[in-house]
Design a protein around this motif. Structure first.
Motif, mmCIF file in Angstrom:
data_model
loop_
_atom_site.group_PDB
_atom_site.id
_atom_site.type_symbol
_atom_site.label_atom_id
_atom_site.label_comp_id
_atom_site.label_asym_id
_atom_site.label_seq_id
_atom_site.Cartn_x
_atom_site.Cartn_y
_atom_site.Cartn_z
ATOM 1 N N HIS A 140 30.707 -1.046 -16.136
ATOM 2 C CA HIS A 140 30.568 -0.959 -14.682
ATOM 3 C C HIS A 140 29.946 -2.229 -14.109
ATOM 4 O O HIS A 140 30.306 -2.664 -13.008
ATOM 5 C CB HIS A 140 29.727 0.262 -14.319
ATOM 6 N N ALA A 141 29.010 -2.825 -14.848
ATOM 7 C CA ALA A 141 28.432 -4.081 -14.392
ATOM 8 C C ALA A 141 29.513 -5.154 -14.280
ATOM 9 O O ALA A 141 29.556 -5.912 -13.298
ATOM 10 C CB ALA A 141 27.337 -4.535 -15.354
ATOM 11 N N GLY A 142 30.392 -5.227 -15.284
ATOM 12 C CA GLY A 142 31.487 -6.183 -15.205
ATOM 13 C C GLY A 142 32.406 -5.922 -14.025
ATOM 14 O O GLY A 142 32.880 -6.858 -13.372
ATOM 15 N N MET A 143 32.651 -4.650 -13.730
ATOM 16 C CA MET A 143 33.489 -4.308 -12.582
ATOM 17 C C MET A 143 32.832 -4.736 -11.281
ATOM 18 O O MET A 143 33.518 -5.180 -10.348
ATOM 19 C CB MET A 143 33.749 -2.804 -12.569
ATOM 20 N N SER A 144 31.517 -4.603 -11.193
ATOM 21 C CA SER A 144 30.841 -5.007 -9.962
ATOM 22 C C SER A 144 31.029 -6.499 -9.716
ATOM 23 O O SER A 144 31.212 -6.939 -8.580
ATOM 24 C CB SER A 144 29.350 -4.662 -10.031
ATOM 25 N N GLY A 145 30.999 -7.304 -10.789
ATOM 26 C CA GLY A 145 31.235 -8.733 -10.640
ATOM 27 C C GLY A 145 32.634 -9.029 -10.130
ATOM 28 O O GLY A 145 32.839 -9.924 -9.298
ATOM 29 N N TYR B 67 36.049 -6.530 -19.932
ATOM 30 C CA TYR B 67 35.685 -7.884 -20.360
ATOM 31 C C TYR B 67 36.905 -8.654 -20.873
ATOM 32 O O TYR B 67 36.948 -9.883 -20.771
ATOM 33 C CB TYR B 67 34.553 -7.818 -21.386
ATOM 34 N N ARG B 68 37.898 -7.942 -21.371
ATOM 35 C CA ARG B 68 39.157 -8.629 -21.692
ATOM 36 C C ARG B 68 39.755 -9.238 -20.433
ATOM 37 O O ARG B 68 40.226 -10.376 -20.436
ATOM 38 C CB ARG B 68 40.135 -7.642 -22.330
ATOM 39 N N ASP B 69 39.729 -8.474 -19.346
ATOM 40 C CA ASP B 69 40.267 -8.982 -18.085
ATOM 41 C C ASP B 69 39.464 -10.175 -17.586
ATOM 42 O O ASP B 69 40.028 -11.162 -17.102
ATOM 43 C CB ASP B 69 40.263 -7.869 -17.038
ATOM 44 N N LEU B 70 38.139 -10.109 -17.716
ATOM 45 C CA LEU B 70 37.290 -11.220 -17.297
ATOM 46 C C LEU B 70 37.664 -12.498 -18.033
ATOM 47 O O LEU B 70 37.796 -13.566 -17.425
ATOM 48 C CB LEU B 70 35.818 -10.874 -17.541
ATOM 49 N N PHE B 71 37.856 -12.403 -19.332
ATOM 50 C CA PHE B 71 38.154 -13.599 -20.112
ATOM 51 C C PHE B 71 39.573 -14.105 -19.853
ATOM 52 O O PHE B 71 39.805 -15.321 -19.833
ATOM 53 C CB PHE B 71 37.907 -13.327 -21.597
#
Length: 508
Positions: free
Chosen positions: A486-491, A63-67
């Protein structure tokens, strides 16, 4: 700029939506319920607040990477993260307790020596060293790359380097399941075996049938730690939702999708329950397999779970028969005692009964289930410092119809780690598999486990790209499987496949 429709506002779907919007696409999310977050729900009552999904965050780097990739504000500017210390207290069937430190493999070994006796830490540390090899061999293909067309490579090869054991005149024997690993490699200590098996059980997996590659589960926690979020995991869902809004993702709540529209052999949009058709260049489905099957019922060649199979030789089928969760939310009078662990795992005295009832031919709530007790040190979860919010969680079969007697048994179990519970109890609420089914759409409230290598591919999840061009799958029921990180990785993977095309080789 492509127009993209996302079905569902779970964490994987929202992660994909935010990344796609940053790439310049117009993204619209249709969510059948009135809110976002999928499994990350909450209950608020009388000043108390409880998560109804995961209570801790692992691998926050996802989630750090997402943001970082979707805006200027990093994750820590949007939510307050804290490493919990200790990471967990384990209370074993014989009453022995072990407090395991956060993100310290060496510290875990020392703690096990102190709690279980000399040699326990060395046996566990040696196991963690072998688990690191399994992690190094599987990390990228399982978490950072789309599922390979030749996924059988992951299915056939066991990445865990089992220790060979010779038995008199018999041939060398190597452990092939998590339980066998514990029996052959952990020095015969039943408590270490219980510790190991619990990591599979917490993911809804039978350790007796789970491949040895599941060694990565304890390795991840010991290496990267367990984190709490001020305001609960629901605060993380809110932060991702607000990031989507900031990137101009549109949300339509109470807007169920009736079917996916096919045109010229590819996904071309969706039809809503009110009959409205919405065209799209791509469709991202963040829904459970049964729900996706229903959305594809009118699409040629897409009946059954094949709707989420990979487009390659062989197929990875959507999984079924997975267990669910039973949660009891406790509002207590009296302050949280100083030094109380955030998380305590109370192990069952009869693991065979528990596993047989969860995965065998005697389905039902275990007589004395393994119980996870969450006691967050978070003032936002209670009306004042003189109260405490506690969550009890047990793994139960999907479709379980929970009775008041079942709840009473859990309360009796919890008294072992919550002395005086009955006297402190103001009220309790129960979240059953039926509630999980209502929130997520999963059959019977089943909870998806993370993908794991080996085991003939039984623990791989369907690929993010599907057999219908233009349709992609995100969330816990698609590669790389269940769990908040894992859900974040799928996105991330879905966004990469849409933005960069089928030649996308994974996140960097």
């Amino acid at each position: 700029m492509a127009r993209i429709v996302v079905i569902g506002a779970g964490m994987g779907a929202m992660a994909a939506a935010a990344r796609l919007a940053v790439a310049g696409h117009r993204v619209v999310v249709h969510e059948r319920s009135g809110t976002y977050g999928g499994a990350l729900g909450s209950v608020e009552r009388d000043g108390f607040a409880f998560d109804t999904g995961p209570g801790l965050l692992h691998l926050p780097a996802v989630y750090r990477d997402l943001f970082v990739k979707t805006g200027k504000e990093p994750l820590e500017k949007c939510v307050e993260l804290s490493q919990v210390e200790p990471a967990v207290r384990h209370v074993f069937a014989d009453g022995t307790a072990a407090d395991l430190p956060n993100a310290s493999r060496a510290g875990v070994g020392e703690a096990l020596d102190a709690a279980l006796g000399s040699g326990a830490g060395a046996a566990w540390s040696a196991y963690m060293n072998r688990a690191r090899e399994a992690w190094d061999r599987t990390r990228r293909p399982l978490l950072e790359e789309p599922l390979w067309p030749n996924w059988q490579v992951l299915a056939d090869r066991e990445p865990y380097p089992s220790v060979p054991h010779k038995r008199l005149l018999r041939r060398e024997r190597r452990a092939s399941t998590l339980t066998e690993v514990g029996e052959l490699e952990l020095g015969g200590d039943a408590r270490l075996l219980a510790l190991l098996e619990q990591y599979a059980l917490a993911c809804g997996l039978d350790p007796r049938a789970t491949p040895a590659s599941a060694a990565v589960l304890p390795y991840l926690e010991h290496t990267f730690g367990a984190w709490s979020v001020r305001g609960g995991m629901r605060a993380l869902a809110t932060a991702v939702y607000e990031r989507c809004l900031a990137r101009r993702v549109e949300f339509a709540f109470d807007s169920p999708v009736a079917r996916i529209i096919e045109k010229d052999g590819r996904a071309a949009g969706v039809e809503l329950a009110d009959g409205t058709a919405e065209e799209a260049d791509f469709v991202v489905a963040g829904v459970a397999p049964g729900a996706l099957d229903g959305l594809l019922s009118g699409v040629s060649g897409m009946s059954g779970a094949s709707g989420v199979n990979i487009r390659a030789e062989g197929e990875v089928q959507a999984r079924s028969g997975l267990p669910s969760r039973l949660m009891v939310l406790l509002a207590l009078r009296g302050a949280r005692p100083e030094g109380t662990p955030h998380r305590t795992v109370l192990h069952t005295p009869d693991r065979r009964d528990e596993l047989d009832r969860l995965f065998g031919d005697r389905p039902g709530l275990p007589i004395a289930p393994t119980l996870t007790v969450l006691r967050p040190d978070d003032p936002t979860r209670t009306p004042d410092a003189g109260h405490e919010a506690v969550t009890l969680t047990a793994t139960v079969p999907a479709h379980t119809e929970v009775t008041e007697a079942d709840v009473e048994r859990l309360l009796d179990r919890a008294d072992a780690v919550l002395p005086g519970l009955r006297e402190r109890l103001l009220w309790h609420e129960v979240r059953t598999p039926a509630d999980i089914a209502q929130a997520t759409g999963a059959d019977g409230g089943a909870v998806p486990p993370p993908s794991l290598a080996a085991g003939d591919g039984r623990l791989l999840h369907p690929a993010n790209s599907t057999r219908l061009p233009g349709l992609f799958a995100a969330g816990g029921w698609a590669h790389p499987g269940g769990g908040l990180p894992h859900a974040g990785m799928s996105g991330t993977l879905v966004a990469g496949l849409i933005v960069e095309g089928p030649d996308f080789r994974g996140s960097q």
